[in-house]
Structure formats: structure tokens, C-alpha cells
Design a protein around this motif. Structure first.
Motif, PDB file in Angstrom:
ATOM      1  N   GLN A 124       0.844  -1.187   0.000  1.00 51.92           N
ATOM      2  CA  GLN A 124       0.000   0.000   0.000  1.00 51.92           C
ATOM      3  C   GLN A 124       0.882   1.239   0.000  1.00 51.92           C
ATOM      4  N   THR A 125       0.545   2.215  -0.845  1.00 53.62           N
ATOM      5  CA  THR A 125       1.243   3.494  -0.826  1.00 53.62           C
ATOM      6  C   THR A 125       0.748   4.312   0.368  1.00 53.62           C
ATOM      7  N   PRO A 126       1.427   5.413   0.716  1.00 57.84           N
ATOM      8  CA  PRO A 126       0.931   6.285   1.777  1.00 57.84           C
ATOM      9  C   PRO A 126      -0.473   6.839   1.495  1.00 57.84           C
ATOM     10  N   GLU A 127      -0.876   6.839   0.204  1.00 57.63           N
ATOM     11  CA  GLU A 127      -2.225   7.303  -0.138  1.00 57.63           C
ATOM     12  C   GLU A 127      -3.214   6.148  -0.216  1.00 57.63           C
ATOM     13  N   SER A 189      -0.072  13.721  -1.289  1.00 54.85           N
ATOM     14  CA  SER A 189       0.517  13.165  -0.076  1.00 54.85           C
ATOM     15  C   SER A 189       1.833  13.868   0.200  1.00 54.85           C
ATOM     16  N   ASP A 190       2.123  14.112   1.485  1.00 49.95           N
ATOM     17  CA  ASP A 190       3.396  14.701   1.899  1.00 49.95           C
ATOM     18  C   ASP A 190       3.765  14.041   3.224  1.00 49.95           C
ATOM     19  N   ARG A 191       4.654  13.053   3.148  1.00 48.81           N
ATOM     20  CA  ARG A 191       4.977  12.269   4.343  1.00 48.81           C
ATOM     21  C   ARG A 191       6.482  12.067   4.450  1.00 48.81           C
ATOM     22  N   THR A 192       6.933  11.961   5.680  1.00 49.63           N
ATOM     23  CA  THR A 192       8.346  11.731   5.962  1.00 49.63           C
ATOM     24  C   THR A 192       8.474  10.496   6.842  1.00 49.63           C
ATOM     25  N   GLY A 193       9.401   9.619   6.501  1.00 49.27           N
ATOM     26  CA  GLY A 193       9.596   8.422   7.299  1.00 49.27           C
ATOM     27  C   GLY A 193      10.523   7.446   6.596  1.00 49.27           C
ATOM     28  N   SER A 194      10.579   6.237   7.150  1.00 52.70           N
ATOM     29  CA  SER A 194      11.361   5.159   6.548  1.00 52.70           C
ATOM     30  C   SER A 194      10.376   4.204   5.880  1.00 52.70           C
ATOM     31  N   PHE A 195      10.302   4.260   4.570  1.00 49.25           N
ATOM     32  CA  PHE A 195       9.357   3.461   3.816  1.00 49.25           C
ATOM     33  C   PHE A 195      10.073   2.219   3.304  1.00 49.25           C
ATOM     34  N   LYS A 196       9.510   1.077   3.591  1.00 55.88           N
ATOM     35  CA  LYS A 196      10.188  -0.190   3.337  1.00 55.88           C
ATOM     36  C   LYS A 196      10.751  -0.328   1.926  1.00 55.88           C
ATOM     37  N   PRO A 197      10.022   0.024   0.873  1.00 59.49           N
ATOM     38  CA  PRO A 197      10.590  -0.165  -0.478  1.00 59.49           C
ATOM     39  C   PRO A 197      11.825   0.681  -0.725  1.00 59.49           C
ATOM     40  N   ARG A 208      11.537  12.147   2.637  1.00 59.14           N
ATOM     41  CA  ARG A 208      10.315  12.925   2.497  1.00 59.14           C
ATOM     42  C   ARG A 208       9.766  12.664   1.099  1.00 59.14           C
ATOM     43  N   ARG A 209       8.520  12.227   1.059  1.00 59.86           N
ATOM     44  CA  ARG A 209       7.866  11.903  -0.207  1.00 59.86           C
ATOM     45  C   ARG A 209       6.698  12.856  -0.410  1.00 59.86           C
ATOM     46  N   VAL A 210       6.682  13.528  -1.548  1.00 57.40           N
ATOM     47  CA  VAL A 210       5.567  14.407  -1.900  1.00 57.40           C
ATOM     48  C   VAL A 210       5.034  13.972  -3.258  1.00 57.40           C
ATOM     49  N   THR A 229      -1.804  12.142 -14.774  1.00 58.79           N
ATOM     50  CA  THR A 229      -0.421  11.833 -14.404  1.00 58.79           C
ATOM     51  C   THR A 229      -0.117  12.308 -12.992  1.00 58.79           C
ATOM     52  N   GLU A 230       1.008  11.857 -12.467  1.00 62.24           N
ATOM     53  CA  GLU A 230       1.482  12.331 -11.170  1.00 62.24           C
ATOM     54  C   GLU A 230       3.006  12.333 -11.152  1.00 62.24           C
ATOM     55  N   ILE A 231       3.545  13.198 -10.325  1.00 61.87           N
ATOM     56  CA  ILE A 231       4.991  13.286 -10.106  1.00 61.87           C
ATOM     57  C   ILE A 231       5.231  13.084  -8.609  1.00 61.87           C
ATOM     58  N   GLU A 232       6.137  12.186  -8.270  1.00 59.97           N
ATOM     59  CA  GLU A 232       6.502  11.970  -6.868  1.00 59.97           C
ATOM     60  C   GLU A 232       7.935  12.452  -6.672  1.00 59.97           C
ATOM     61  N   LEU A 233       8.099  13.432  -5.790  1.00 57.72           N
ATOM     62  CA  LEU A 233       9.418  13.944  -5.440  1.00 57.72           C
ATOM     63  C   LEU A 233       9.862  13.304  -4.136  1.00 57.72           C
ATOM     64  N   ILE A 234      11.098  12.819  -4.100  1.00 60.09           N
ATOM     65  CA  ILE A 234      11.608  12.202  -2.879  1.00 60.09           C
ATOM     66  C   ILE A 234      12.946  12.844  -2.508  1.00 60.09           C
ATOM     67  N   GLN A 235      13.076  13.172  -1.229  1.00 56.56           N
ATOM     68  CA  GLN A 235      14.312  13.766  -0.703  1.00 56.56           C
ATOM     69  C   GLN A 235      14.855  12.888   0.407  1.00 56.56           C
ATOM     70  N   ILE A 236      16.040  12.336   0.217  1.00 57.23           N
ATOM     71  CA  ILE A 236      16.678  11.516   1.236  1.00 57.23           C
ATOM     72  C   ILE A 236      17.229  12.436   2.321  1.00 57.23           C
ATOM     73  N   LEU A 237      16.979  12.089   3.595  1.00 58.70           N
ATOM     74  CA  LEU A 237      17.307  12.991   4.692  1.00 58.70           C
ATOM     75  C   LEU A 237      18.462  12.517   5.567  1.00 58.70           C
TER      76      LEU A 237
END
Length: 353
Positions: A124-127, A189-197, A208-210, A229-237
Motif C-alpha cells: 500500500q502506498t501512503p495514499e 501526499s506529503d509524508r516523511t519516514g522510513s518506507f520499506k521499499p 520525504r515523499r511528496v 499523471t502524477e509526479i513523486e518527489l523524494i528527498q533523502i534525509l
């Protein structure tokens, strides 16, 4: 926001053998509509090819279930280079493409039979959408998302390109680019955490995933085929990101750009200038890609990821009779008749080339 973009036309994929890659995506993921293939010098791209005009072969394959296509791109006079080190989630550039399916269980079962080097379970995605991730035989990451949009029924359970996952270094700067220039102004969606994938072998992976979409999607000529369409931006922290194309050329192995279908290139050019995201490449007039033609340009996001824009002028419909879909003298905001777009099925390739 009126972005003037009809959707994602294609994602560019640098490869060592266009035929092998095309055949795999045709057979297994339904990208079996060969819109064009062309072999010529990339004369306008020397900014990204070390100042040298590189010869290349490119082909565009589409999936009639709906979504963007793949521009499969190969150097002809040099061996394409791999990244010097393993690319991790959150590195700067296109990390993965997203493709859609309206039957994710069957899509997952189909890929499971191929014994790919990497394939996750359904998640499941965060959404709260079902998805899974895999790597194609050349190591390119792909996310498959459950999505109900279908333009045209086909035998494949997979649709076309739904979006991209892009690594960024500074989320707020990148959000400004993708919202203001490209019109991806709605945050899903705008979430920050450790996502398994996205976890690395060392256990690092705080991200951080937006996830963004356009609040007002245009449909233009081919917009109905391209779909939402959608764009997912990810920033490694928890580590410094590296550039995916550091010390490599555009066209080397991996995802080389995300390309958007444009209604009015001149208007987009002016908006890009006003936002200080000036085009770095602009064909300025019509270019030919085999039997297809249009105007293309490039801009860079704040981390240098290449974003291409194409305003299509004509697309071949039945080559042997000289039939084309000509968009130059029609309202660019008006969709083409669905029956006419569906006629692109005449370009379907049914066996290996």
C-alpha cells in the motif's frame, strides 16, 4: 493552474540495444505501438553530450491502454556508460517510472512468472493505493500502481506511463519548479519516514515523499490517450544524495528525461523565463523524427534533472499511404476524435523486430 501540458508524452530510457529493450517492453508490458524510429545525429543536445554531436537511434513506443510512452534511446558511435556506483532511492534524477494497471493482481502475477532480478510483493502506498516495484532486466526501477484509467482495451494488463519518481535535494525549491512551471499544484501526499521499499542495505532511508498531480489537466490533441499523471518527489534525509548522471552523458544507461506534451511552446517559453527556469535547448522550429515532427525544448529542474517539452506537429497514421495526423492547423486545446487516436493501433508490432 493552466500549465498548457497535456500529460506525459514519454520517459526517455538510455539503453545499449533499442531492439532488445523494445521487444521486452512490447511483449511483457504492452508498449507495442511503434510511433516512430529514427537514426540521426543529436545536433541540438551537445550541451549534454560533452560538446560532441553524438549519433543516436531512438524509437517511441506507446501503450494503447492509456498513458505516456517510452523513448528508447541508444548511442550509435559510443558505448553507453553505467553509473559508477549503485544508485539509491533519493539520488538526484529520475529514480523510477510509474506505470498504471487496472488489474494489479494479474499484473503482479504476470511479472512474477518472468523471474525478474527484483520484484516486491503487493503493498500500500501512503495514499492507500495498491502498488509494487520491480527492476527490468537492465536494472531500471519501475513502480506499478493500481489506477482505473483506461483509454482503450488491450490484451495487456499494463497501461502506459502514469508518472515518475524524481530524487531532489531541496524539496521546497523543487516544489516551486514542478508546481509553478509544470502545473503539478495539487498535493496528494506529503509524508516523511522510513518506507520499506526505499530502505537501503545499510538501513538508511529516511525520506520525504511528496506526490503531486495537476488540479486542472488539459487534454489537447492526445491528452485522452496520455491520461492523468502524477509526479513523486523524494528527498533523502539521512545521507547526501548523489547525481545519477554525474560524469556521464545524457543518453547513457538509465532514465534520461521526462517529456511532457505541450499545447503552446511559445507561451511555455515565456512562463519559464518569468520563473527563471529558462530553456536550455529549443529546436525553435519543426524537427523530424523519422515520419513524426514537432518542436522540442528542454529545461532543468533545480537539481539538473532534464525535463523535455514537445509540441507535436504531425504523427504518422498509415505510413505506406502517406497518412498523418496533422496538428498544426487545428485548435491545440481541442482533443482529437477518439476514433482517430485509436487508429494508431495500425502501428502495433506483433512480433520481435
Amino acid at each position: 493552474m493552466d500549465s498548457g501540458l497535456n500529460g506525459i508524452q514519454q520517459i526517455g530510457l538510455g539503453v545499449a540495444d533499442t531492439q532488445v529493450v523494445f521487444n521486452w517492453y512490447r511483449k511483457n508490458l504492452g508498449f507495442d505501438i511503434l510511433v516512430f524510429e529514427d537514426e540521426s545525429p543529436a545536433t541540438l543536445m551537445t550541451r549534454y553530450t560533452g560538446g560532441t554531436v553524438e549519433h543516436r537511434r531512438a524509437l517511441l513506443s506507446m501503450n494503447m491502454r492509456g498513458g505516456g510512452g517510452l523513448e528508447i534511446w541508444q548511442f550509435k558511435n559510443r558505448k553507453p556508460q553505467e553509473p559508477a556506483i549503485e544508485i539509491e532511492w533519493g539520488d538526484l534524477g529520475v529514480n523510477a517510472m510509474k506505470i498504471r494497471t487496472n488489474d494489479i493482481q494479474k499484473a503482479h502475477t504476470t511479472l512474477k512468472k518472468l523471474q525478474l532480478p527484483f520484484l516486491t510483493a503487493l503493498m500500500q502506498t501512503p495514499e492507500s493505493r495498491q502498488h509494487f516495484l520491480f527492476r527490468d532486466p537492465w536494472g531500471n526501477r519501475v513502480e506499478v500502481l493500481s489506477d482505473g484509467y483506461v483509454f482503450c482495451e488491450t490484451k495487456s494488463r499494463f497501461g502506459g506511463v502514469l508518472g515518475a519518481i524524481i530524487g531532489v535535494s531541496h524539496m521546497e525549491k523543487s516544489l516551486h519548479f514542478y508546481k509553478k512551471l509544470l502545473g503539478y499544484d495539487q498535493v496528494l501526499s506529503d509524508r516523511t519516514g522510513s518506507f520499506k521499499p526505499f530502505m537501503t542495505a545499510t538501513g538508511k532511508g529516511t525520506i520525504r515523499r511528496v506526490v503531486l498531480k495537476q488540479s486542472s489537466q488539459k487534454v489537447g490533441g492526445f491528452g485522452a490517450l496520455l491520461g492523468p499523471t502524477e509526479i513523486e518527489l523524494i528527498q533523502i534525509l539521512d545521507r547526501p544524495p548523489q547525481k545519477i548522471f554525474e560524469n556521464r552523458l545524457w543518453g547513457d544507461l538509465g532514465y534520461i528525461h521526462v517529456c511532457f506534451d505541450v499545447q503552446d511552446m511559445d507561451a511555455l517559453l515565456q512562463r519559464a523565463k518569468s520563473l527563471d527556469y529558462c530553456f536550455t535547448v529549443d529546436s525553435a522550429d519543426s524537427f523530424d523524427m523519422g515520419k513524426a515532427a514537432g518542436r522540442f525544448s528542454y529545461a532543468e529542474d533545480p537539481d539538473g534533472t532534464l525535463i523535455e517539452f514537445v509540441q507535436t506537429h504531425k504523427v504518422p497514421l498509415l505510413k505506406r499511404l502517406g497518412w498523418f495526423i496533422d496538428l498544426r492547423n487545428r485548435d491545440p486545446k481541442k482533443p482529437l476524435p477518439r476514433w482517430l487516436v485509436k487508429a494508431m493501433r495500425w502501428h502495433r508490432v506483433r512480433k520481435d523486430r
